[in-house]
Write a protein that holds these residues in place. Structure first.
Motif, PDB file in Angstrom:
ATOM      1  N   THR A 262       0.803  -1.399   0.059  1.00 52.01           N
ATOM      2  CA  THR A 262       0.063   0.089   0.608  1.00 52.01           C
ATOM      3  C   THR A 262       0.570   1.106  -0.487  1.00 52.01           C
ATOM      4  O   THR A 262       0.764   2.192  -1.236  1.00 52.01           O
ATOM      5  N   ALA A 263       1.793   1.241   1.086  1.00 54.59           N
ATOM      6  CA  ALA A 263       2.671   2.504   1.038  1.00 54.59           C
ATOM      7  C   ALA A 263       3.423   3.457  -0.580  1.00 54.59           C
ATOM      8  O   ALA A 263       3.291   3.840  -0.729  1.00 54.59           O
ATOM      9  N   ILE A 264       3.671   1.718  -1.029  1.00 52.52           N
ATOM     10  CA  ILE A 264       4.340   0.921  -2.282  1.00 52.52           C
ATOM     11  C   ILE A 264       3.516   2.566  -2.989  1.00 52.52           C
ATOM     12  O   ILE A 264       3.510   3.089  -4.294  1.00 52.52           O
ATOM     13  N   GLU A 265       2.273   1.763  -3.051  1.00 46.97           N
ATOM     14  CA  GLU A 265       1.075   2.227  -4.625  1.00 46.97           C
ATOM     15  C   GLU A 265       1.337   3.733  -3.476  1.00 46.97           C
ATOM     16  O   GLU A 265       0.993   4.282  -4.794  1.00 46.97           O
ATOM     17  N   LEU A 266       0.633   3.982  -3.184  1.00 49.50           N
ATOM     18  CA  LEU A 266       1.078   4.933  -2.624  1.00 49.50           C
ATOM     19  C   LEU A 266       1.844   6.499  -2.975  1.00 49.50           C
ATOM     20  O   LEU A 266       1.757   7.478  -3.423  1.00 49.50           O
ATOM     21  N   LYS A 267       3.345   5.547  -2.470  1.00 53.42           N
ATOM     22  CA  LYS A 267       4.388   6.782  -3.939  1.00 53.42           C
ATOM     23  C   LYS A 267       4.423   6.340  -5.557  1.00 53.42           C
ATOM     24  O   LYS A 267       4.801   7.586  -5.456  1.00 53.42           O
ATOM     25  N   VAL A 268       3.745   5.850  -5.690  1.00 54.37           N
ATOM     26  CA  VAL A 268       3.656   4.994  -7.434  1.00 54.37           C
ATOM     27  C   VAL A 268       2.766   6.549  -7.210  1.00 54.37           C
ATOM     28  O   VAL A 268       2.329   7.438  -8.448  1.00 54.37           O
ATOM     29  N   LYS A 269       1.661   6.686  -6.860  1.00 62.15           N
ATOM     30  CA  LYS A 269       0.364   7.752  -7.211  1.00 62.15           C
ATOM     31  C   LYS A 269       0.373   8.871  -7.078  1.00 62.15           C
ATOM     32  O   LYS A 269       0.033   9.513  -7.496  1.00 62.15           O
ATOM     33  N   TYR A 270       1.469   9.040  -5.752  1.00 65.53           N
ATOM     34  CA  TYR A 270       1.647  10.819  -5.054  1.00 65.53           C
ATOM     35  C   TYR A 270       2.751  10.722  -5.157  1.00 65.53           C
ATOM     36  O   TYR A 270       3.395  10.175  -3.752  1.00 65.53           O
ATOM     37  N   PRO A 271       3.945  10.477  -6.187  1.00 66.82           N
ATOM     38  CA  PRO A 271       5.334  10.439  -5.598  1.00 66.82           C
ATOM     39  C   PRO A 271       5.506  11.869  -4.957  1.00 66.82           C
ATOM     40  O   PRO A 271       7.067  11.931  -4.292  1.00 66.82           O
ATOM     41  N   LYS A 272       5.547  12.765  -4.954  1.00 65.66           N
ATOM     42  CA  LYS A 272       6.003  13.985  -3.613  1.00 65.66           C
ATOM     43  C   LYS A 272       4.966  14.006  -1.772  1.00 65.66           C
ATOM     44  O   LYS A 272       5.364  14.772  -1.680  1.00 65.66           O
TER      45      LYS A 272
ATOM     46  N   MET B 154      13.176   2.740  -1.043  1.00 71.20           N
ATOM     47  CA  MET B 154      13.507   2.564  -2.360  1.00 71.20           C
ATOM     48  C   MET B 154      13.598   3.867  -2.663  1.00 71.20           C
ATOM     49  O   MET B 154      13.542   5.624  -3.286  1.00 71.20           O
ATOM     50  N   VAL B 155      11.520   4.019  -2.635  1.00 70.39           N
ATOM     51  CA  VAL B 155      10.743   4.663  -3.200  1.00 70.39           C
ATOM     52  C   VAL B 155      10.113   6.160  -2.334  1.00 70.39           C
ATOM     53  O   VAL B 155       9.532   6.865  -2.729  1.00 70.39           O
ATOM     54  N   GLY B 156      11.063   6.130  -1.302  1.00 68.40           N
ATOM     55  CA  GLY B 156      10.224   7.269  -0.332  1.00 68.40           C
ATOM     56  C   GLY B 156       9.710   7.160   0.607  1.00 68.40           C
ATOM     57  O   GLY B 156       9.370   7.872   1.433  1.00 68.40           O
ATOM     58  N   VAL B 157       9.281   5.444   1.183  1.00 73.00           N
ATOM     59  CA  VAL B 157       8.847   5.875   2.209  1.00 73.00           C
ATOM     60  C   VAL B 157       9.579   5.711   3.282  1.00 73.00           C
ATOM     61  O   VAL B 157      10.144   4.135   3.535  1.00 73.00           O
ATOM     62  N   GLU B 158       8.684   5.873   4.434  1.00 72.73           N
ATOM     63  CA  GLU B 158       9.253   6.036   5.556  1.00 72.73           C
ATOM     64  C   GLU B 158       8.917   5.167   6.364  1.00 72.73           C
ATOM     65  O   GLU B 158       7.756   5.145   6.260  1.00 72.73           O
ATOM     66  N   ILE B 159       9.930   3.476   7.303  1.00 75.09           N
ATOM     67  CA  ILE B 159       9.419   2.704   8.141  1.00 75.09           C
ATOM     68  C   ILE B 159       9.457   2.823   9.630  1.00 75.09           C
ATOM     69  O   ILE B 159      10.677   3.139   9.598  1.00 75.09           O
TER      70      ILE B 159
END
Length: 375
Positions: free
Chosen positions: A27-37, A185-190
């Motif tokens: 889900t986090a990856i999909e969010l970064k794909v849809k809303y990169p910023k 890598m795509v900018g998700v913080e964990i």
């Protein structure tokens, strides 16, 4: 007490995802794909994912023949086919995202052992193949009785062997490690060790309350909140139809000249085993003790563990000495049917949970469906 710097840089996020299993990370990856910023934070209550994502058997499951036949007793053909296709699309998305090598995906074969009481399932094999043909493009199941002796299974128990031509296997640890790396890598913080206590929804944001070991109660703010906690969902959304189901697992020490590879099922999918690193990993048996296994406690069930050891000796390795090296359990989520729950809970809250023991297969596609609900 927070510093000014902490308030400015560590408290507010566009999206917060609760749960760092397959669905949460995807889900986090999909969010970064849809809303990169956008800023995306994943919260995990433990240092490691807690439920089933890191504690499963590593099956890339589509469903065994007897399992699908059992599903058809309670669900329509349309629903069974749709769920099968969801598994297919989810696995494809996961493989395309991470690559087979990074998650140890292999197609070493998948089989189901039938006992004498299940042989009538063979009469439905062609019908099930026809039902799934538009999705699979091939016969999903075929008879493989000639391999029973080769694999060394008990001939007293195993009266037929069905090959599942659409399943594979993967290395659960490598897969989840690769998914974490991809998310970062795509900018998700964990953040791990971040146990969410509760949340409060406002008109334009959600306050997420955590217990911090140093600061005490800590509140993070999200524009949108995504609950991806599978079996643990009722702790945050008590009204949802989610029933936990614990799965027991054991693994042997390496076995010299082990006669089979691949993944295997029997008893309508309630038991499953595979070869991994020259060992046998064997799990299931939840139907032996539904009452005690309906829990979120990650503990061993001696009754089921003993049953697994007995079946390992009598059915899987009847002529082969072995020693059990390790045992564990994981927590799955079930409900009134096998469909996952993907929903817009309220104005700023979304949820995807209840994977029905198929999180590896469906988790990536479920996450994509969840993010697609955003306006």
């Amino acid at each position: 007490m927070l510093s000014y710097w902490e308030q400015q840089s560590f408290i507010n996020y566009d999206h917060i995802v609760i749960g760092s299993g397959i669905v949460g990370l995807s889900t986090a990856i999909e969010l970064k794909v849809k809303y990169p910023k956008s800023s995306v934070l994943v919260l995990e209550r433990s240092l490691l994912p807690t439920g089933a994502s890191s504690r499963n058997a590593g099956f890339a499951c589509m469903g065994s023949l007897t399992e699908l036949l059992d599903d058809l007793q309670y669900s329509s053909e349309q629903d069974v086919v749709a769920l099968y296709d969801l598994r297919r699309r989810g696995l494809l998305k996961l493989r395309e995202r991470l690559g087979d090598d990074r998650m140890g995906y292999k197609a070493n074969g998948s089989y189901e052992l039938l006992n004498e009481h299940e042989l009538e399932a063979l009469d439905r094999l062609d019908a099930i193949n026809a039902l799934l043909k538009d999705i699979t493009g091939q016969s999903a199941f075929s008879l493989a009785n000639e391999k029973i002796g080769k694999f060394g299974f008990s001939k007293e128990y195993t009266k037929a062997l069905i090959q599942n031509n659409c399943e594979g296997e993967l290395h659960t640890g490598k897969m989840l490690r690769a998914l974490i790396d991809y998310a970062m890598m795509v900018g998700v913080e964990i953040k791990t060790g971040a146990c969410v206590q509760r949340f409060y929804e406002h008109a334009a944001q959600v306050d997420v309350v955590l217990n911090d070991v140093v600061r005490g109660e800590l509140i993070l703010c999200a524009g949108k909140l995504f609950i991806c906690t599978n079996a643990f969902t009722k702790q945050l959304l008590p009204g949802e139809d989610v029933v936990p189901g614990r799965g027991q697992v054991l693994i042997t020490e390496p076995i010299k000249d082990l006669r089979f590879k691949g993944v295997y099922h029997f008893d309508k999918g309630y038991y499953y085993f595979r070869e991994i690193d020259g060992r046998v990993l064997f799990g299931g048996g939840r139907n032996k003790d539904f009452t005690r296994e309906t829990t979120t406690d990650i503990e061993l069930n001696d009754l089921i563990q003993d049953d697994l050891a007995q079946k390992l000796a009598e059915i899987i390795l009847p002529d082969t000495p072995f020693a059990i090296e390790h045992r564990w359990s994981g927590i799955m989520a079930f409900g009134a049917n096998k469909q996952p729950i993907v929903k817009h809970v309220s104005e700023n809250i979304y949820g995807a949970f209840r994977m029905g023991g198929m999180g590896v297969a469906i988790g990536s596609e479920v996450a994509a469906q969840l993010v697609s609900l955003l306006p």
